[in-house]
Design an enzyme around this catalytic site. Structure first.
Site, PDB file in Angstrom:
ATOM      1  N   LYS A   1       0.846  -1.194   0.000  1.00  0.00           N
ATOM      2  CA  LYS A   1       0.000   0.000   0.000  1.00  0.00           C
ATOM      3  C   LYS A   1       0.879   1.241   0.000  1.00  0.00           C
ATOM      4  CE  LYS A   1      -3.941   1.927   2.619  1.00  0.00           C
ATOM      5  NZ  LYS A   1      -4.873   1.673   3.741  1.00  0.00           N
ATOM      6  N   SER A   3      -9.428   2.312   2.577  1.00  0.00           N
ATOM      7  CA  SER A   3      -8.407   3.008   1.833  1.00  0.00           C
ATOM      8  C   SER A   3      -7.418   2.078   1.143  1.00  0.00           C
ATOM      9  CB  SER A   3      -7.637   3.938   2.778  1.00  0.00           C
ATOM     10  OG  SER A   3      -6.981   3.203   3.790  1.00  0.00           O
ATOM     11  N   SER A  42     -10.463   0.017   6.633  1.00  0.00           N
ATOM     12  CA  SER A  42      -9.751   0.097   5.352  1.00  0.00           C
ATOM     13  C   SER A  42      -9.178  -1.211   4.846  1.00  0.00           C
ATOM     14  CB  SER A  42      -8.605   1.108   5.477  1.00  0.00           C
ATOM     15  OG  SER A  42      -9.114   2.410   5.501  1.00  0.00           O
TER      16      SER A  42
END
Lengths: 429, 429
Positions: A75, A145, A169
């Protein structure tokens, strides 16, 4: 079957026995990316040569770690020494850090091939959305996210990827993308080198396409008691089905998935019993909000001071404490959280795991709404391990998952429960 | 009087009114370093040209932040974009990170002159000691792990410096060096970009040579309620003198300093009353040990895997969990901590602050023993703000301080209490 189609655990077996090389698997994943990435847009940074060079380095290693040869998506708010870390922020576009985040260092140390950076909601917190689309339907969000990590794993571009969860997320995108995820007990996986939003909440986790995939990564992190077998069959499992304080906010498909998972487990012989959370849990959503916004004050203060014009108003509002969070409210929220942690843990060992929705419904249409984290936030605050399992499809044919939850530091047992429960719960497995 | 002799608050007044420039102050500090650094060895990285260039950039700024022009020492396990961050580890010698740690970003955003990196115990945790000597007696330690930051501020090389506290790494060196320090409420100052040891314990704090210095930095971090005056005089203060569960481990000079501080406050008209901590506090030291060692497992895992031969055995033992910390023990330690946090906060507002030893005694002789953190660890675990105040001298003429402590998020009020108490408690003030 192409190598990219293997789960991490399947690929790991071949990599360990030497019938598959890191380079061959990486090249296969790159081919998959060449095909899918124009649609899915999971990566914010992907350098073919660098991924292959990382794979070759792994192929030359003297020893094979538990993640030997597995391409890993990271990420893009988690530092990597060899790739930029942009946080999906105009402030940090192309930022080069000198060392890996702790979780990346561990993965690399265990032989993972750092493959590319996956797109994220800005700072994993607000502001700009990822460009990523849901692989099951490109008109829909993969969630956020951890948008790119969830989509990349679902789309076969990498077998495993790191995400983070502060609200919902990690687990929510797992449900939206029809994959597995583990959010471990808070504090067990060192989050150094990942952008901070809330000290109390931010948790590193990972995606895979099977429970065995999740366990491989857990082994890399030496989660507690991974070598202590649960010693149960599915018929001996005791599952607490928990609608929880937010049940009314779940769309029909999420309610149905949770009840269906319970029915499937009961049909397989497990004891499934509804469990009600005690009164203090009525205020747990609010405690999450207070801690998130309270700690968000300090999180974006450096950017507020040094790059004001480039900072999205979401973050300016945090810094300016536009919601008026007080010191007193923060103390109360911390104390309530501590109380609820004890109360929740007291459900064990009466139950082996708690079953509850993983998301509020199917993945929403569009790119702006990444979905409601209400079925994740309270568990993040409780610091308990959460494991997402795909379950069924919603009215639009999109995946809908559930999650099972264990007590703090019960990650190893939860993985074992998941290994028993997943073949029953996951209709596609 | 040379500019380096000014406290941060005194210098800040001149810098704000324009009668002193950042460059002039920085040059004066550099002159002081030229004289003292060969003996004190506070800095692991100090580049004269870079410090001056940072000062000139500040002198050119359009606006003046609250730390405008103040040279700042940064503990060398906190990232800086323009200087290496070596962690006193052979693994990271000369490491260059691409961006500032959050606290450095805030300080720079408020106009501080990032001056140099201060030597630290390896990873602020164990292994190699800093080379730094105590400015009051170079045969003695300045304490650790914030060795260089404490010594640099005490020796007039910088007016303010960042340190960190996981056990007693900030407040203890303040006592040993005869200076002021604030360890704020845990989680209020973003610790992103500082090396992680224990998620639950690691706290960024700072040194100064007066309470007003500490307050300036607190303003930069927008600690809660800094604009809400306490509205008391010293005669209205209610101070709880707390020997605590570790009193017997304090050397005579530390016990004497604490009692003396209490007497001085009482003589000035404050109400000073002994306070006993309830029974759960008997296990608080052990809870700190369990959490520290438990979280230490994950903290050094990346280095353990990727740079095994260069990692000190202190850290290998953490990773290997040589002390056998269990999941169950960690849960119990977290729950006890939560209980003690509530119990301690309940002392307020009956008291305005709790007074207790800042260290176990004078600074030990030598470089290896950096002192006993037993008078700090429990407060770190309680997440409460702690403020060190110099008080007296020990039998060897070394400084001996005390600390005052407030409830969680009570940092602003604690600074006000300190402003009233310091002139009374600090014989040298």
């Amino acid at each position: 079957m192409e190598p990219w189609q293997l789960t991490a655990a399947e690929a790991a077996a071949k990599l360990q026995e030497g019938t598959l090389t890191a380079e061959a698997l990486t090249r296969s994943c790159l081919e998959r990316c060449a095909e899918r990435e124009p649609i899915t847009k999971a990566f914010s940074f992907l350098d073919t040569e660098l991924a292959i060079s990382n794979a070759r380095r792994v192929d030359k290693a003297y020893t094979k770690g538990v993640l030997h040869g597995l391409p890993l998506g990271v990420k893009d708010m988690i530092d990597t020494a060899d790739m930029p870390t942009s946080h999906n922020s105009p402030i940090y576009e192309g930022l080069r850090q000198g060392r890996d985040a702790a979780c990346v260092g561990v993965a690399r140390g265990e032989g993972a091939v750092v493959f590319g950076k996956t797109d994220t909601v800005e700072f994993a917190a607000g502001g700009r959305r990822a460009l990523t689309r849901n692989p099951h339907d490109p008109t829909r969000t993969p969630g956020g996210s951890s948008s790119g990590s969830g989509a990349a794993v679902a789309d076969g571009m990498v077998p495993i990827a790191f995400g983070t969860q502060t609200g919902g997320s990690l687990i929510r995108p797992a449900s939206f993308n029809g994959i597995y995820a583990l959010k471990p007990t808070h504090g067990v996986v060192n989050s150094e080198g990942a952008k901070r939003y809330s000290h109390t909440l931010d948790t590193i986790g990972w995606y895979g396409r099977s429970v065995a995939d999740l366990k491989l990564v857990a082994q890399a992190f030496r989660l507690f008691d991974l070598d202590k077998p649960l010693g149960k069959t599915v018929r001996q499992l005791r599952i607490g089905l928990c609608r929880g304080p937010n049940w009314a906010q779940a769309a029909e498909e999420s309610q149905a998935a949770t009840l269906l998972a319970g029915k499937r487990l009961a049909a397989a012989g497990a004891m499934v019993e509804e469990v009600e959370l005690p009164a203090p849990f009525l205020d747990i959503n609010e405690a999450h909000r207070v801690i998130l916004l309270g700690e968000g004050r300090g999180a974006f203060l450096p950017e507020y001071l040094t790059h004001h014009a480039l900072l999205h108003e979401d973050f300016r509002e945090r810094v300016e404490n536009s919601t008026g969070i007080t010191a007193k409210a923060q103390v109360a929220a911390h104390d309530l959280s501590a109380e609820c942690r004890k109360l929740f843990d007291a459900l064990f060992p009466g139950f082996d795991a708690v079953l509850t929705p993983a998301a509020a419904g199917e993945a929403p249409v569009g790119r702006q709404d990444t979905g409601n984290p209400v079925f994740n936030s309270m568990w993040t605050l409780l610091h308990v391990p959460c494991l997402a399992i795909p379950c069924t499809k919603g009215p639009n044919g999109m995946p809908v998952g559930v999650q099972i939850i264990g007590p703090r530091y019960g990650d190893a047992a939860l993985l074992e429960v998941a290994a028993l429960a997943a073949p029953v719960v996951d209709a596609g497995a």
